[in-house]
Design an enzyme around this catalytic site. Structure first.
Site, PDB file in Angstrom:
ATOM      1  N   TYR A   1     -10.973  -3.911  12.021  1.00 29.00           N
ATOM      2  CA  TYR A   1     -10.233  -3.500  12.967  1.00 29.00           C
ATOM      3  C   TYR A   1      -9.769  -4.473  14.042  1.00 29.00           C
ATOM      4  CZ  TYR A   1     -10.871   0.823  10.541  1.00 29.00           C
ATOM      5  OH  TYR A   1     -10.906   1.637   9.559  1.00 29.00           O
TER       6      TYR A   1
ATOM      7  N   ALA B   1     -18.880   3.616   5.710  1.00 24.08           N
ATOM      8  CA  ALA B   1     -18.567   2.813   4.463  1.00 24.08           C
ATOM      9  C   ALA B   1     -19.623   1.626   4.046  1.00 24.08           C
ATOM     10  CB  ALA B   1     -17.112   2.033   4.914  1.00 24.08           C
TER      11      ALA B   1
ATOM     12  N   HIS C   1      -8.006   3.559  -3.075  1.00 24.41           N
ATOM     13  CA  HIS C   1      -8.716   3.599  -2.141  1.00 24.41           C
ATOM     14  C   HIS C   1      -9.976   4.881  -2.509  1.00 24.41           C
ATOM     15  CE1 HIS C   1      -6.126   1.748   1.045  1.00 24.41           C
ATOM     16  NE2 HIS C   1      -6.004   1.191  -0.049  1.00 24.41           N
TER      17      HIS C   1
ATOM     18  N   GLN D   1      -6.634  -3.148   9.736  1.00 22.37           N
ATOM     19  CA  GLN D   1      -5.537  -2.355  10.298  1.00 22.37           C
ATOM     20  C   GLN D   1      -4.434  -2.826  10.703  1.00 22.37           C
ATOM     21  OE1 GLN D   1      -4.064   0.297  10.398  1.00 22.37           O
ATOM     22  NE2 GLN D   1      -6.089   1.543  11.142  1.00 22.37           N
TER      23      GLN D   1
ATOM     24  N   GLN E   1       7.279   6.175  16.723  1.00 19.04           N
ATOM     25  CA  GLN E   1       6.286   5.517  16.606  1.00 19.04           C
ATOM     26  C   GLN E   1       5.750   4.568  17.718  1.00 19.04           C
ATOM     27  OE1 GLN E   1       7.151   3.000  12.830  1.00 19.04           O
ATOM     28  NE2 GLN E   1       6.990   4.817  11.554  1.00 19.04           N
TER      29      GLN E   1
ATOM     30  N   GLU F   1       0.830  -1.184  -0.246  1.00 14.73           N
ATOM     31  CA  GLU F   1      -0.052   0.043  -0.138  1.00 14.73           C
ATOM     32  C   GLU F   1       0.992   1.381  -0.097  1.00 14.73           C
ATOM     33  OE1 GLU F   1      -3.537  -0.112   2.562  1.00 14.73           O
ATOM     34  OE2 GLU F   1      -2.997   2.063   3.270  1.00 14.73           O
TER      35      GLU F   1
ATOM     36  N   LYS G   1     -20.935  -4.249   6.312  1.00 20.51           N
ATOM     37  CA  LYS G   1     -20.081  -3.996   5.119  1.00 20.51           C
ATOM     38  C   LYS G   1     -20.404  -5.031   4.019  1.00 20.51           C
ATOM     39  CE  LYS G   1     -16.446  -1.603   7.235  1.00 20.51           C
ATOM     40  NZ  LYS G   1     -15.366  -0.991   7.532  1.00 20.51           N
TER      41      LYS G   1
ATOM     42  N   ARG H   1     -14.719   4.990   4.913  1.00 16.41           N
ATOM     43  CA  ARG H   1     -15.332   6.189   5.164  1.00 16.41           C
ATOM     44  C   ARG H   1     -14.538   7.336   5.442  1.00 16.41           C
ATOM     45  NH1 ARG H   1     -16.682   7.403  11.424  1.00 16.41           N
ATOM     46  NH2 ARG H   1     -14.660   7.931  11.096  1.00 16.41           N
ATOM     47  N   GLY H   2     -13.295   7.055   5.954  1.00  7.99           N
ATOM     48  CA  GLY H   2     -12.274   8.405   6.062  1.00  7.99           C
ATOM     49  C   GLY H   2     -12.614   9.037   7.454  1.00  7.99           C
TER      50      GLY H   2
HETATM   51  P1  FAD Z   1     -16.962   2.426   8.687  1.00  6.24           P
HETATM   52  O1  FAD Z   1     -16.911   1.178   8.334  1.00  6.24           O
HETATM   53  O2  FAD Z   1     -17.876   3.409   8.079  1.00  6.24           O
HETATM   54  O3  FAD Z   1     -16.933   2.360  10.249  1.00  6.24           O
HETATM   55  C1  FAD Z   1     -16.555   3.764  11.055  1.00  6.24           C
HETATM   56  C2  FAD Z   1     -17.014   3.696  12.460  1.00  6.24           C
HETATM   57  O4  FAD Z   1     -18.474   3.725  12.410  1.00  6.24           O
HETATM   58  C3  FAD Z   1     -16.675   2.497  13.127  1.00  6.24           C
HETATM   59  O5  FAD Z   1     -16.288   2.733  14.599  1.00  6.24           O
HETATM   60  C4  FAD Z   1     -17.946   1.266  12.909  1.00  6.24           C
HETATM   61  O6  FAD Z   1     -17.979   0.596  13.956  1.00  6.24           O
HETATM   62  C5  FAD Z   1     -18.914   2.472  13.090  1.00  6.24           C
HETATM   63  N1  FAD Z   1     -20.052   2.089  12.252  1.00  6.24           N
HETATM   64  C6  FAD Z   1     -20.096   1.615  11.187  1.00  6.24           C
HETATM   65  N2  FAD Z   1     -21.394   1.466  10.440  1.00  6.24           N
HETATM   66  C7  FAD Z   1     -22.228   2.268  11.438  1.00  6.24           C
HETATM   67  C8  FAD Z   1     -23.682   2.142  11.753  1.00  6.24           C
HETATM   68  N3  FAD Z   1     -24.813   1.800  10.874  1.00  6.24           N
HETATM   69  N4  FAD Z   1     -23.964   2.907  12.879  1.00  6.24           N
HETATM   70  C9  FAD Z   1     -23.263   3.301  14.014  1.00  6.24           C
HETATM   71  N5  FAD Z   1     -21.848   3.191  13.795  1.00  6.24           N
HETATM   72  C10 FAD Z   1     -21.494   2.513  12.809  1.00  6.24           C
HETATM   73  N6  FAD Z   1      -8.699   6.535   5.311  1.00  6.24           N
HETATM   74  C11 FAD Z   1      -8.325   7.510   4.469  1.00  6.24           C
HETATM   75  O7  FAD Z   1      -8.643   8.731   4.491  1.00  6.24           O
HETATM   76  N7  FAD Z   1      -7.666   7.134   3.223  1.00  6.24           N
HETATM   77  C12 FAD Z   1      -7.358   5.845   3.012  1.00  6.24           C
HETATM   78  O8  FAD Z   1      -6.758   5.890   1.990  1.00  6.24           O
HETATM   79  C13 FAD Z   1      -7.311   4.941   4.069  1.00  6.24           C
HETATM   80  N8  FAD Z   1      -7.016   3.657   3.899  1.00  6.24           N
HETATM   81  C14 FAD Z   1      -7.167   2.838   4.691  1.00  6.24           C
HETATM   82  C15 FAD Z   1      -6.875   1.347   4.613  1.00  6.24           C
HETATM   83  C16 FAD Z   1      -7.068   0.244   5.681  1.00  6.24           C
HETATM   84  C17 FAD Z   1      -6.758  -1.048   5.155  1.00  6.24           C
HETATM   85  C18 FAD Z   1      -7.337   0.803   6.590  1.00  6.24           C
HETATM   86  C19 FAD Z   1      -7.637  -0.384   7.896  1.00  6.24           C
HETATM   87  C20 FAD Z   1      -7.970   2.073   7.107  1.00  6.24           C
HETATM   88  C21 FAD Z   1      -7.719   3.167   6.159  1.00  6.24           C
HETATM   89  N9  FAD Z   1      -8.219   4.396   6.371  1.00  6.24           N
HETATM   90  C22 FAD Z   1      -7.983   5.441   5.244  1.00  6.24           C
HETATM   91  C23 FAD Z   1      -8.873   4.873   7.413  1.00  6.24           C
HETATM   92  C24 FAD Z   1     -10.270   4.866   7.791  1.00  6.24           C
HETATM   93  O9  FAD Z   1     -10.806   5.765   6.806  1.00  6.24           O
HETATM   94  C25 FAD Z   1     -10.342   5.157   9.021  1.00  6.24           C
HETATM   95  O10 FAD Z   1      -9.976   4.246  10.027  1.00  6.24           O
HETATM   96  C26 FAD Z   1     -11.994   5.747   9.265  1.00  6.24           C
HETATM   97  O11 FAD Z   1     -11.938   6.195  10.655  1.00  6.24           O
HETATM   98  C27 FAD Z   1     -12.899   4.376   9.371  1.00  6.24           C
HETATM   99  O12 FAD Z   1     -13.211   4.091   8.047  1.00  6.24           O
HETATM  100  P2  FAD Z   1     -13.949   2.700   7.722  1.00  6.24           P
HETATM  101  O13 FAD Z   1     -14.213   2.532   6.234  1.00  6.24           O
HETATM  102  O14 FAD Z   1     -13.517   1.532   8.724  1.00  6.24           O
HETATM  103  O15 FAD Z   1     -15.590   3.248   8.425  1.00  6.24           O
END
Ligand code: FAD
Length: 305
Positions: A168, A145, A95, A199, A235, A18, A188, A125-126
């Protein structure tokens, strides 16, 4: 080729990497030179992270502020096209984030990716904007997401993208507990995600426990472990703070008082042991967060693949 097809047909575990799009001003050749050391290990795909737009507020003489868009990095689509033109046959996985975009902007991005011949995305989600305490969805945008995955599935025609999502092992920092976070991860997958990338983690038992709980919760798609070798003494505090994860006591004790060089060697060796153990446990692939570094990842790849 879709990541799910690669996972099914590879026959043996493989590494993926990545990368973060370079800061503006860096040349295409510099980007490709940075990737070149990994290519010896034949990663079948390279993920390219996506960064939300940030804004700066410039004061005006009348006391008002002008909002200026700040984009420090080259776009992930430019990076994807540079990689695709140099490394034929290597899939690029851009992404795609909900943060700062409307649903229409997400769909437009997908149309552009499809036009480029890209078949894979990682849907996320970001995070919040700098200075924000909690994530605020963009008006007309997705909140989670899972909503974006469902939106993509409803929008796309027959030619489906292969969609990865984030998992996570130590729970997402906003989730009340791991069980609830896994429920949200399942949403998802139920919405149409094809696989999960985790993660980073520094204790494999955390990953094994996570996979077990996911399977018990009915998540059946591949769960690819994400690994980042610790590379600086800083770190030790920075990673837990940024990614809400634990550094095992044994590793933090080894790093106490270590200078930069020693910390780098300890972090690399720790990741080698982690990867060997993951491979011995039959993981299908290992995803490496390079974060602009290649030497340590190459050392790990040499030892493990
Ligand atoms: P989600 O899956 O939407 O979850 C976010 C939070 O909301 C979680 O706590 C979840 O439990 C909660 N949740 C989900 N659905 C609901 C619901 N219906 N009701 C209430 N709560 C809910 N970030 C970037 O900006 N750019 C990147 O390129 C990037 N790449 C990544 C790659 C990997 C492999 C990983 C692990 C993370 C990456 N991230 C990146 C970070 C990521 O955007 C953040 O961790 C962000 O805070 C959560 O994204 P998610 O897609 O997991 O969110």
């Amino acid at each position: 080729m879709k990541i799910t097809e690669i996972l099914q047909s590879s026959g043996k575990p493989f590494p993926s990497i990545e990368i973060v799009p370079p800061l503006k001003g860096m040349t295409r050749e510099e980007l490709l030179e940075g990737i070149a050391p990994f290519m010896e290990f034949n990663p079948p795909y390279i993920n390219v992270t996506c960064h939300r737009d940030e804004y700066e507020f410039v004061p005006n003489p009348d006391g008002s502020f002008t909002r200026n868009l700040v984009r420090n990095r080259v776009s992930e689509t430019s990076v994807a096209s540079a990689i695709m033109s140099r490394y034929k046959g290597v899939e690029v996985v851009p992404h795609i984030i909900c943060a700062g975009r409307t649903t229409e902007q997400v769909y437009e991005e997908l149309d552009n990716l499809r036009y480029m011949g890209i078949e894979n995305v990682l849907a996320l989600r970001g995070d919040c904007m700098v200075g924000e305490k909690r994530f605020t969805p963009t008006p007309g945008g997705f909140s989670y997401a899972s909503e974006m995955v469902a939106g993509i599935r409803a929008y796309e025609g027959e030619k489906r993208f292969c969609i990865g999502v984030a998992g996570y092992p130590e729970k997402h920092f906003e989730a009340p507990n791991l069980e609830k976070d896994i429920e949200n991860l399942k949403a998802k997958v139920d919405a149409g995600a094809d696989y999960v990338i985790t993660q980073m983690f520094f204790n494999n038992n955390v990953y094994y426990r996570f996979v077990k709980k996911c399977r018990e919760a009915g998540i059946t798609v591949p769960i690819i472990p994400g690994i980042k070798p610790l590379s600086t003494p800083r770190q030790l505090t920075m990673l837990p703070e940024a990614f809400s994860l634990d550094i095992p006591v044994e590793l933090s004790r080894m790093l106490e008082g270590a200078d930069k060089e020693k910390a780098y060697a300890i972090g690399t060796q720790w990741a080698i042991e982690q990867c060997k153990d993951l491979l011995a446990h039959g993981v299908p692939a290992i995803h490496f967060y390079t974060m602009g570094r290649s030497k340590n990842i190459v050392e790990i790849l040499k030892e493990c693949f």
